[in-house]
Each structure stands twice: as structure tokens, then as C-alpha cells.
Design a protein around this motif. Structure first.
Motif, short mmCIF file in Angstrom:
data_model
loop_
_atom_site.label_atom_id
_atom_site.label_comp_id
_atom_site.label_asym_id
_atom_site.label_seq_id
_atom_site.Cartn_x
_atom_site.Cartn_y
_atom_site.Cartn_z
N SER A 67 56.57 60.79 35.55
CA SER A 67 56.37 59.85 36.35
C SER A 67 56.42 60.32 37.75
O SER A 67 56.74 61.36 38.16
CB SER A 67 57.68 58.90 36.11
OG SER A 67 57.81 57.86 36.79
N ARG A 128 62.71 46.79 36.92
CA ARG A 128 62.93 46.16 35.95
C ARG A 128 63.82 45.18 35.72
O ARG A 128 63.79 44.15 35.00
CB ARG A 128 62.81 46.98 34.42
CG ARG A 128 63.96 47.84 34.30
CD ARG A 128 63.73 49.03 33.51
NE ARG A 128 62.90 49.93 34.05
CZ ARG A 128 62.47 51.00 33.35
NH1 ARG A 128 62.53 51.13 32.23
NH2 ARG A 128 61.56 51.79 33.83
N ASP A 243 53.43 42.46 41.52
CA ASP A 243 54.33 43.60 41.07
C ASP A 243 53.72 44.55 42.04
O ASP A 243 52.62 45.42 42.06
CB ASP A 243 53.79 43.97 39.69
CG ASP A 243 54.38 45.22 39.55
OD1 ASP A 243 55.18 46.09 40.36
OD2 ASP A 243 54.72 45.55 38.29
N SER A 283 59.50 47.89 42.66
CA SER A 283 60.46 48.85 42.11
C SER A 283 60.30 49.80 43.40
O SER A 283 59.37 50.29 43.70
CB SER A 283 60.16 49.83 41.03
OG SER A 283 60.63 51.00 41.02
N LYS A 286 59.05 53.94 43.94
CA LYS A 286 57.59 54.17 44.20
C LYS A 286 57.54 54.25 45.50
O LYS A 286 57.77 55.18 46.31
CB LYS A 286 56.57 53.63 43.54
CG LYS A 286 56.78 53.64 41.94
CD LYS A 286 57.61 52.86 41.23
CE LYS A 286 57.51 52.83 39.98
NZ LYS A 286 58.56 52.16 39.05
N ARG A 444 48.79 60.62 31.22
CA ARG A 444 48.96 60.23 32.71
C ARG A 444 49.81 61.38 33.35
O ARG A 444 50.69 61.77 32.77
CB ARG A 444 49.49 58.77 33.06
CG ARG A 444 49.76 58.61 34.46
CD ARG A 444 50.71 57.65 35.00
NE ARG A 444 51.95 57.68 34.70
CZ ARG A 444 52.99 57.02 34.99
NH1 ARG A 444 52.81 55.76 35.63
NH2 ARG A 444 54.38 57.51 34.55
N1 F0G Z 1 56.12 47.91 37.59
C1 F0G Z 1 55.22 48.75 37.90
C2 F0G Z 1 53.84 48.82 38.23
C3 F0G Z 1 55.69 50.21 37.53
O1 F0G Z 1 54.81 51.19 37.57
C4 F0G Z 1 57.11 50.27 37.26
C5 F0G Z 1 57.67 51.70 36.85
C6 F0G Z 1 57.97 49.13 37.07
C7 F0G Z 1 57.24 48.06 37.48
C8 F0G Z 1 59.39 49.17 36.71
O2 F0G Z 1 59.91 49.76 37.67
O3 F0G Z 1 61.03 51.84 36.79
O4 F0G Z 1 62.13 50.81 38.74
O5 F0G Z 1 62.41 49.59 36.70
N2 F0G Z 1 56.93 52.55 36.47
C9 F0G Z 1 57.66 53.78 36.19
C10 F0G Z 1 56.34 54.77 35.94
C11 F0G Z 1 58.49 54.00 35.23
O6 F0G Z 1 56.40 55.83 35.39
O7 F0G Z 1 55.11 54.27 36.14
P1 F0G Z 1 61.31 50.77 37.47
#
Ligand code: F0G
Length: 498
Positions: A67, A128, A243, A283, A286, A444
Motif C-alpha cells: 500500500s 474509512r 474521495d 484519508s 496518502k 498493484r
Molecule cells: N479511498 C481511497 C481512494 C483509498 O485508496 C483508501 C485507502 C480509502 C478511501 C480509505 O482510507 O485506509 O485511511 O481508511 N486506500 C489504501 C490503499 C488502504 O492501499 O489503497 P483509509
């Protein structure tokens, strides 16, 4: 400047032409790895049922590309900011700094003065949790609701479905065309959205745009697409939410590839993107450049608050019940300080250019060795097309080639990637006793921010090349546990087929 020096500088080739652009950062501290043999890794993988999520990270001798979330290497300034954290129970110092930073980054309408305006900025411990807060309350506003998106992330989709709404992905047509080199494959499929709203607009409480589109190969969304989606949602008075996890990376693509944006600053492009949103979940793990944090922000006076005037109050109550007072909302004061600093760094063009070019070069190197990757490469990850990878071999769709590729890569070479395809996004239909496969089937390789160097990623490329050459010998897997569970990829156990 002395004439001689000026002349010399003019004559010498630029760093770029030498392909010797140094990283725009230096290592602040490092962690030494332990060493393990392929046999030791294979033994551990078997013990955890070939589920890479359960593989101890301490045993990863290569790159951990599971990730890009929460795995950023923080800057020295961010580590220093942690020490300035104010752990007060109400209205800690960082909260006010974050308010100013959110207003500066995304627009002043997304963070009202605390205690003065309506509550519209909600902090959560991760993305989330903010999705849960939004959808658990929105789900109460009707029945049989649909939330369309250019591509819901797995947790977003799951939070929508958990609240008895339907999560619908309207991927762009370009995404499905492997030979298309379209720059913005993450776009919403506008004709499909128009058709949906024409037929069922009263069932759509909200339209979502994931920026960049993680589920759709990490592809960016163009400003033109954002504008177009806004126009359509306006026609039906439906709020538009983002998002926004990878907002800065998305802005970089707009600057690079969308006509009219080359001379604009990333900061201004971000503000323009968010000027079209009625709210967003995010989130911060990132593009917030931090290890933990998330938020839900609603535009003051926007369509969402007009349409659902009671919802911000309900979200506030829910937040207090589940996370804490809105001035810390599930975060330590020190986390908030690091986040303020992260948000300042992330829109820097030098940082972003290095970051995205590192990922794109990684993808180009894989492509160059014949490995079928989704092109063009997006901002945070390289996506290998598993159907094309195993084309012509005995691997069948129900053998979950993506799961076995990840397991073999980890055992043989110590690199961790993750399947985002037939297993993660598919489901088992109990009545028909068969797998329902989703449209996309990827593995990925997500690149953590500020963590790895070219040499590290080159080693992943060389490992993948060896596996591609030996793809005939990679066995499929069978699911020993968890096939029928929701979010099954986090929990399932597998065995290699004999
Ligand atoms: N939205 C997107 C587009 C994401 O990529 C993620 C998380 C979330 C929401 C949720 O965020 O993990 O802080 O609760 N993506 C990670 C990934 C886990 O590996 O792509 P979170």
C-alpha cells in the motif's frame, strides 16, 4: 555572477539531459533490514495461508508495496512538529493550525470557525471512519439508494453497502481499452451517469468522484470531467462529493496533461478542483503525508447542506459517539501537527514531480520488459494486468493468478504487492455456486511516498521479469477459507493447486 561561470553553466548539459536529477530530499534516518531466505519466507507464507496481509513486515527483505497508505517517510520537519503536539482534550493548538491549512489547501468554505459557524469539518482517525460517518447518516435519508462513482475504493463501496445503499462504479470506456493511452482514464463515465440520473435521479443522494481513481488503476480525473460531472449533478440538484485521498497527485496530472494548466501552480489547481465539490472524504494517509488521519469536510452553504440540513448535526453527534470531540476526532494532537506540515509539503511541485516520475519510471521499466501494465501509469502505483500476464498459460480465472503471483513474488524475492482484482473485488455467488468476476483484474505495486529509491524499485522490476519469463510454472491457488466473506481479501486463506 561572474561571466566565466555564466558561460560555463550555459555550455554544460542540464541535469535533466544527463538523466541525473537528484532526489529532492535526503535520508533523515534509516532502518536496517534483517535477512531471510526464500525458503524461510515461503514457510511463513504457507503458515499464513498465502495471504500477504498476514505476512510479517519484518521478514520483507525487498520492497513493501502492499500500500501507499500510512507508509510515508515523514520529513524532519514533521518529526519536529510531533514534539509540538498539544494533547489538550478540547481545542488543541494543532486544530487551529489545521483549520487554517485546510482552508488554504481546499478552500475556506470547508472549515467554519470553530464554535461560530455550523460544524462542517470532522476529523477521523482514517479515511474509512469518515466514510462510515457520512454513509451511516446518509443511509437514513431513504431506501433503495444508489451512490455512483467513477470507481469506489473497496472500503468506500463496503461502507455504502453496509448502510443498505448500492455502490455503483461507472468506469470510463478508455479504462477498459488496454491499448488506449488516454491521459485521464480515471474519469467518470459521463454518458453512463447521465443515463442513470435520467432514469433514477430520485434514488441518488450523492455522486462521488474518487481523485485519483485507485480502483481504476490509480488513474487521474481531468478538470474537464470534474466540470462535466458538476454540470450534470447541478441539473438534478444532486450534491457532488470527492474521495480526495490523492488530490495533489491528481492536480499534478492536470498540470502536466490538460490544456490550459501547464503554467498554473498545483495549489491553484487543487483549489479549482475542490471549488466544484459540495464536500469530500479523505484519508490523510496518502497525500496528507502522514501515518494516520482522515476527515470529512462539507462546503458551507453548498448543495449538501441545503438538501440535508440536519445531516451535519447528525454526523457531529455520531463523531462524538465514535471518535471524540470534533477538535481532535480520533487523532492525537501530535498527529494533527504532522498533518499540517504534510499538507504544506504535498503541493510542492518538485516533490510531486519526483514522486510521480518515480512511479511512472517504475511502470515504464516493467513495460519495457514485456510485463503488461496499465498504461499510462498513474500517480501512486503500477498495476499489472493479470489476465494479460497469464494469457496463453493454464491459469484459469478461478485460480486467482493475482493471488498466486503475489505469493510467489514474496516468497522468491521478498517484495510484497497486492491483488486488486478477481479475488478482492469479486464475490462468490452461493446460489449459483460460482465466482462473479469484476471487470478489472490487477496486481498493484503501490509506491510509498519518500521511502524507496530507484535501486529498490529496479529490484522489483528484475524480480517481475524473472516471474514473467517463468509464468507457465506459476500454479494457481484454491481458496481454503473466506470465499464467501465480505472484504474477503483481508481474511481469506489459500493453498497452491497441486
Ligand atoms: N479511498 C481511497 C481512494 C483509498 O485508496 C483508501 C485507502 C480509502 C478511501 C480509505 O482510507 O485506509 O485511511 O481508511 N486506500 C489504501 C490503499 C488502504 O492501499 O489503497 P483509509
Amino acid at each position: 555572477m561572474a561571466m566565466k561561470m555564466k558561460h560555463l553553466l550555459h555550455k554544460l548539459p542540464a541535469e535533466r539531459d544527463l538523466r541525473a536529477v537528484p532526489r529532492p530530499y535526503i535520508n533523515h534516518s534509516v532502518e536496517l533490514k534483517k535477512s531471510f531466505t526464500p525458503e524461510e519466507r515461503a514457510g511463513m507464507l504457507e503458515a499464513v495461508g498465502l495471504n500477504v496481509f498476514f505476512f510479517p513486515s519484518e521478514m520483507i527483505t525487498g520492497c513493501d508495496l502492499l500500500s501507499d497508505s500510512g507508509v510515508t517517510t515523514m520529513t524532519g520537519e514533521q518529526w519536529a512538529a510531533l514534539h509540538m503536539g498539544d494533547e489538550a482534550y478540547g481545542s488543541n493548538r494543532g486544530y487551529f493550525m489545521l483549520k487554517d491549512q485546510v482552508r488554504e489547501t481546499f478552500g475556506s468554505a470547508f472549515f467554519n470557525e470553530p464554535g461560530v459557524g455550523e460544524p462542517n469539518a470532522f476529523l477521523f482517525h482514517q479515511g474509512r471512519a469518515s466514510e462510515d460517518a457520512l454513509f451511516s447518516q446518509l443511509g437514513k435519508t431513504g431506501t433503495d439508494l444508489i451512490i455512483p462513482s467513477n470507481g469506489h475504493f473497496d472500503t468506500t463501496g463496503a461502507n455504502i453497502e453496509a448502510n443498505t445503499m448500492h455502490a455503483l462504479n461507472l468506469f470510463s470506456d478508455e479504462l477498459a481499452a488496454p491499448l488506449s493511452n488516454a491521459a485521464f482514464k480515471g474519469n467518470m463515465n459521463v454518458p453512463a451517469l447521465e443515463a442513470l440520473l435520467e432514469a433514477s435521479h430520485d434514488r441518488v443522494p450523492l455522486v462521488y468522484l474518487t481523485i485519483t481513481n485507485n480502483t481504476a488503476g490509480g488513474q487521474p480525473v481531468s478538470m474537464a470531467n470534474i466540470r462535466e460531472v458538476r454540470r450534470i449533478t447541478d441539473e438534478y440538484s444532486i450534491p457532488l462529493f470527492f474521495d480526495g485521498c490523492r488530490f495533489a497527485e491528481n492536480a499534478w496530472f492536470i498540470k502536466q496533461f490538460e490544456p490550459g494548466y501547464a503554467d498554473k501552480q498545483i495549489k491553484d489547481i487543487v483549489r479549482e478542483m475542490f471549488s466544484h465539490a459540495d464536500g469530500f472524504t479523505i484519508s490523510f494517509k496518502k497525500d496528507g503525508l502522514v501515518n494516520m488521519g482522515g476527515g470529512l469536510f462539507i462546503r458551507n452553504g453548498g448543495l449538501f447542506t441545503k438538501k440535508y440540513p440536519h445531516l451535519p448535526g447528525m454526523i457531529l453527534d455520531y463523531q462524538i459517539l465514535t471518535e471524540g470531540h470534533p477538535t481532535y476526532g480520533g487523532l492525537c494532537g501530535r498527529d494533527i501537527m504532522a498533518l499540517v506540515s504534510g499538507l504544506r509539503i504535498v503541493t510542492g511541485c518538485e516533490y510531486l514531480t519526483h514522486r510521480i516520475e518515480q512511479v511512472r519510471r517504475f511502470g515504464a521499466e516493467m513495460s519495457g520488459r514485456g510485463i503488461p501494465v496499465l498504461n499510462p501509469v498513474g500517480g501512486h502505483a503500477v498495476y499489472v494486468d493479470i489476465n494479460r500476464f497469464f494469457e496463453g498459460t493454464a491459469m484459469k480465472p478461478d485460480d486467482f493468478g493475482g493471488i498466486s503471483l503475489c505469493a510467489v513474488l514474496l516468497a522468491a524475492y521478498g517484495h510484497r504487492a497486492c491483488e486488486l482484482g478477481y479475488f478482492t473485488f469479486g464475490r462468490y455467488d452461493r446460489d449459483k455456486e460460482r465466482e462473479i468476476h469484476p471487470q478489472l483484474n490487477f496486481v498493484r505495486f503501490a509506491v510509498p511516498r519518500l521511502r524507496y529509491e530507484r535501486q529498490d524499485l529496479d529490484s522489483v522490476v528484475a524480480s517481475m521479469e524473472a516471474l514473467y519469463e517463468n509464468r507457465d510454472g506459476i500454479p494457481g491457488v484454491r481458496v481454503m477459507y473466506g470465499r464467501e466473506l465480505p472484504l474477503r481479501h483481508f481474511k481469506a486463506r489459500f493453498e497452491f493447486n497441486k
